[in-house]
Scaffold this motif. Structure first.
Motif, mmCIF file in Angstrom:
data_model
loop_
_atom_site.group_PDB
_atom_site.id
_atom_site.type_symbol
_atom_site.label_atom_id
_atom_site.label_comp_id
_atom_site.label_asym_id
_atom_site.label_seq_id
_atom_site.Cartn_x
_atom_site.Cartn_y
_atom_site.Cartn_z
ATOM 1 N N GLY A 130 0.928 -1.190 -0.218
ATOM 2 C CA GLY A 130 0.191 -0.002 0.168
ATOM 3 C C GLY A 130 0.604 1.322 0.046
ATOM 4 O O GLY A 130 0.553 2.160 -0.685
ATOM 5 N N SER A 131 2.054 1.276 0.699
ATOM 6 C CA SER A 131 2.774 2.354 0.574
ATOM 7 C C SER A 131 3.472 2.376 -0.766
ATOM 8 O O SER A 131 3.740 3.702 -1.051
ATOM 9 N N ALA A 132 3.802 1.355 -1.109
ATOM 10 C CA ALA A 132 4.570 1.453 -2.595
ATOM 11 C C ALA A 132 3.442 2.082 -3.593
ATOM 12 O O ALA A 132 4.047 3.023 -4.343
ATOM 13 N N LEU A 133 2.263 1.873 -3.500
ATOM 14 C CA LEU A 133 1.322 2.587 -4.285
ATOM 15 C C LEU A 133 1.033 3.653 -4.162
ATOM 16 O O LEU A 133 0.797 4.603 -5.071
ATOM 17 N N ALA A 134 0.914 4.176 -2.982
ATOM 18 C CA ALA A 134 0.796 5.684 -2.563
ATOM 19 C C ALA A 134 2.078 6.452 -3.003
ATOM 20 O O ALA A 134 2.009 7.617 -3.346
ATOM 21 N N ARG A 135 3.229 6.104 -2.933
ATOM 22 C CA ARG A 135 4.601 6.696 -3.140
ATOM 23 C C ARG A 135 5.207 6.292 -4.428
ATOM 24 O O ARG A 135 6.236 6.869 -4.907
ATOM 25 N N SER A 136 4.876 5.326 -5.169
ATOM 26 C CA SER A 136 5.307 4.838 -6.312
ATOM 27 C C SER A 136 6.871 4.579 -6.177
ATOM 28 O O SER A 136 7.733 5.132 -6.811
ATOM 29 N N ALA A 137 7.071 3.828 -5.152
ATOM 30 C CA ALA A 137 8.492 3.215 -4.841
ATOM 31 C C ALA A 137 8.522 1.917 -5.217
ATOM 32 O O ALA A 137 7.778 0.978 -4.977
ATOM 33 N N ARG A 138 9.498 1.627 -6.338
ATOM 34 C CA ARG A 138 9.865 0.442 -6.726
ATOM 35 C C ARG A 138 10.369 -0.486 -5.861
ATOM 36 O O ARG A 138 10.059 -1.845 -5.948
ATOM 37 N N GLY A 157 1.970 -5.609 -4.696
ATOM 38 C CA GLY A 157 3.103 -5.561 -5.353
ATOM 39 C C GLY A 157 3.301 -5.454 -6.725
ATOM 40 O O GLY A 157 3.962 -4.619 -7.343
ATOM 41 N N GLY A 158 2.594 -6.219 -7.355
ATOM 42 C CA GLY A 158 2.532 -6.280 -8.929
ATOM 43 C C GLY A 158 2.209 -5.009 -9.449
ATOM 44 O O GLY A 158 2.662 -4.416 -10.542
ATOM 45 N N LEU A 159 1.029 -4.419 -8.741
ATOM 46 C CA LEU A 159 0.350 -3.091 -9.228
ATOM 47 C C LEU A 159 1.450 -1.885 -9.092
ATOM 48 O O LEU A 159 1.718 -1.316 -9.717
ATOM 49 N N GLY A 160 2.078 -2.189 -7.737
ATOM 50 C CA GLY A 160 3.030 -1.098 -7.371
ATOM 51 C C GLY A 160 4.356 -1.376 -8.641
ATOM 52 O O GLY A 160 4.589 -0.018 -9.229
ATOM 53 N N LEU A 161 4.825 -2.329 -8.878
ATOM 54 C CA LEU A 161 5.681 -2.334 -9.829
ATOM 55 C C LEU A 161 5.333 -1.969 -11.322
ATOM 56 O O LEU A 161 6.266 -1.398 -12.011
ATOM 57 N N ARG A 174 9.881 -0.952 -2.737
ATOM 58 C CA ARG A 174 8.793 -1.194 -1.742
ATOM 59 C C ARG A 174 7.904 -2.030 -2.336
ATOM 60 O O ARG A 174 7.458 -3.064 -1.736
ATOM 61 N N ALA A 175 7.643 -1.888 -3.863
ATOM 62 C CA ALA A 175 6.688 -2.901 -4.465
ATOM 63 C C ALA A 175 7.329 -4.193 -4.892
ATOM 64 O O ALA A 175 6.741 -5.371 -4.495
ATOM 65 N N ALA A 176 8.567 -4.195 -4.913
ATOM 66 C CA ALA A 176 9.144 -5.359 -4.971
ATOM 67 C C ALA A 176 9.390 -6.346 -3.798
ATOM 68 O O ALA A 176 8.935 -7.432 -3.610
ATOM 69 N N THR A 177 9.506 -5.421 -2.636
ATOM 70 C CA THR A 177 9.435 -6.299 -1.437
ATOM 71 C C THR A 177 8.181 -6.926 -1.120
ATOM 72 O O THR A 177 7.849 -7.830 -0.548
ATOM 73 N N ALA A 178 6.984 -6.188 -1.335
ATOM 74 C CA ALA A 178 5.435 -6.618 -1.191
ATOM 75 C C ALA A 178 5.412 -7.877 -2.218
ATOM 76 O O ALA A 178 4.756 -8.752 -1.696
ATOM 77 N N LEU A 179 5.913 -7.670 -3.290
ATOM 78 C CA LEU A 179 5.907 -8.902 -4.273
ATOM 79 C C LEU A 179 6.295 -10.273 -3.540
ATOM 80 O O LEU A 179 5.700 -11.244 -3.727
#
Length: 103
Positions: free
Chosen positions: A36-44, A95-99, A46-51
């Motif tokens: 959720g944090s990666a989606l809010a801040r567009s952080a790659r 995580g996939g959406l964030g990436l 964090r998105a990979a970590t969530a994935l």
């Protein structure tokens, strides 16, 4: 097996199956927060970590469900395994959406 026999076999202790499923749920929930944090801040990163957290939670949840020899209340952690599987899939999607969003 009749339902009244399952109730007699309830195990109130923290068994290894329950411990593994709880750990997988915890990893999945941390992944949801990070995703959720990666989606809010567009952080790659964090998105990979969530994935990765989602994949781990889903895999451990699936293993717990596959290894369970009994139903709910028997101490094998099957309920927690199903919850970990569901939370892991949600975390993987976040995580996939964030990436995808950072690409």
């Amino acid at each position: 097996m009749p339902l009244h026999l399952l109730a007699d076999e309830a195990v109130p202790a923290l068994t290894s199956g329950r411990l593994w499923s709880l750990a997988a749920v915890a990893v999945g929930l941390v992944g949801v927060v990070v995703g959720g944090s990666a989606l809010a801040r567009s952080a790659r990163r964090r998105a990979a970590t969530a994935l990765v957290a989602g994949l781990i939670a889903a895999a451990v949840g699936a293993l717990v469900v596959a290894a369970a020899e009994g139903g709910p209340g028997t101490g094998y952690g099957i309920v927690g395994g199903f919850i970990a599987l569901a939370v892991g899939l949600v975390t993987t999607a976040l995580g996939g959406l964030g990436l995808r969003r950072t690409s």
